[in-house]
Design a protein around this motif. Structure first.
Motif, PDB file in Angstrom:
ATOM      1  N   LEU A   1       0.798  -1.226   0.000  1.00 56.71           N
ATOM      2  CA  LEU A   1       0.000   0.000   0.000  1.00 56.71           C
ATOM      3  C   LEU A   1       0.833   1.279   0.000  1.00 56.71           C
ATOM      4  N   SER A   2       2.077   1.199   0.481  1.00 59.32           N
ATOM      5  CA  SER A   2       2.874   2.430   0.573  1.00 59.32           C
ATOM      6  C   SER A   2       4.289   2.213   0.050  1.00 59.32           C
ATOM      7  N   ALA A   3       4.924   3.332  -0.328  1.00 61.18           N
ATOM      8  CA  ALA A   3       6.308   3.277  -0.820  1.00 61.18           C
ATOM      9  C   ALA A   3       7.235   2.786   0.300  1.00 61.18           C
ATOM     10  N   LYS A   4       6.897   3.168   1.536  1.00 60.18           N
ATOM     11  CA  LYS A   4       7.712   2.759   2.680  1.00 60.18           C
ATOM     12  C   LYS A   4       7.761   1.231   2.773  1.00 60.18           C
ATOM     13  N   GLU A   5       6.584   0.625   2.634  1.00 64.82           N
ATOM     14  CA  GLU A   5       6.524  -0.852   2.681  1.00 64.82           C
ATOM     15  C   GLU A   5       7.233  -1.467   1.480  1.00 64.82           C
ATOM     16  N   ALA A   6       7.082  -0.815   0.319  1.00 65.56           N
ATOM     17  CA  ALA A   6       7.727  -1.329  -0.900  1.00 65.56           C
ATOM     18  C   ALA A   6       9.242  -1.370  -0.720  1.00 65.56           C
TER      19      ALA A   6
END
Ligand code: PGA
Length: 250
Positions: free
Chosen positions: A15-20
């Motif tokens: 869901l987020s760039a941080k998680e990616a």
């Protein structure tokens, strides 16, 4: 023995760039291709050192410049510029959204023109007693590769993904024997189209690949690698799959 090719298909996750970034760092391994949502490719490129980058789609439009009036589209040249060198085409989830063999054929040509390796997904929705599924796969191969120069065949990767074995709602797991049958069948179809001197593309297996079935698909099924969905989002599982493939590479 050729090295196994392991492709992560993140689908529309996370869901987020941080998680990616977290997943990319956790799965940044040699011999691996991370096919993330287009929007994350740039940030992922910055954090990976060993893995290669791939996308899950490309525009069918091929203006020579790579730019043009095609609202919402991302061209092969844009993907190349950002560092992406592989693109999944013909995934069953995109076919269900209307991607036809003819569209896939155009995308493959656009990608090859741009020096991006197409990862062509083939596979039937269901297995019927009359073996009609073989005809379906045959048509997919014939139409998706229509008009392709035979010297370019080794520049693509084929992933056999029986739709009934994909995702958490899979009907059942495929067997290595079923994959092997399809690998032999695909080779036959390719020889019929391109002649017997043709260099065969690598053929991967995809559909509920995990750390438990990898070895068997490689050994008994002769898979040249894997297209991994759910397990590619779990660094622990994904690393295990890669480790198993590494032991088989030796
Ligand atoms: P899965 O997905 O590994 O979650 O079954 C594979 C794919 O759709 O490429």
């Amino acid at each position: 023995m050729n090295k196994k090719i392991i492709i992560a298909n993140w689908k529309m996750n996370p869901l987020s760039a941080k998680e990616a970034i977290k997943i990319a760092k956790g799965t940044d391994l040699k011999g691996v291709i991370l096919c993330a949502p287009t929007i994350y490719l740039k940030v992922i490129k910055k954090v990976i050192k060993k893995a290669k980058l791939g996308s899950q789609n490309v525009s069918v439009e091929n203006p020579l410049s790579g730019v043009g009036a095609f609202t919402g589209e991302v061209s092969a040249k844009m993907l190349y510029d950002i560092g992406s060198r592989y693109t999944i085409v013909g995934h069953s989830e995109r076919r269900a959204m209307g991607e036809t063999n003819q569209i896939i054929n155009k995308k493959i040509k656009v990608l090859i023109d741009t020096a991006i390796t197409p990862v062509l997904c083939i596979g039937e929705i269901e297995r019927d007693e009359n073996h009609e599924y073989l005809n379906i796969v045959k048509h997919q191969i014939e139409e998706c590769l229509f008009g392709l120069n035979k010297n370019l065949l080794s520049k693509i990767i084929i992933a056999y993904e029986p739709v009934w074995a994909i995702g958490k709602n899979a009907l059942r797991e495929a067997t290595p024997a079923e994959f092997l049958e399809m690998k032999i069948f695909t080779k036959k179809v390719l020889v019929n189209i391109f002649g017997d001197k043709v260099e065969m593309p690598a053929m991967l297996y995809g559909g509920s690949v995990d750390e438990k079935n990898t070895r068997w698909f490689a050994i008994d099924g002769g898979a040249d690698g894997f297209l991994v969905g759910r397990a590619s989002l779990d660094p622990k599982k994904f690393k295990e799959i890669v480790k198993i493939c590494e032991t088989l590479n030796k």
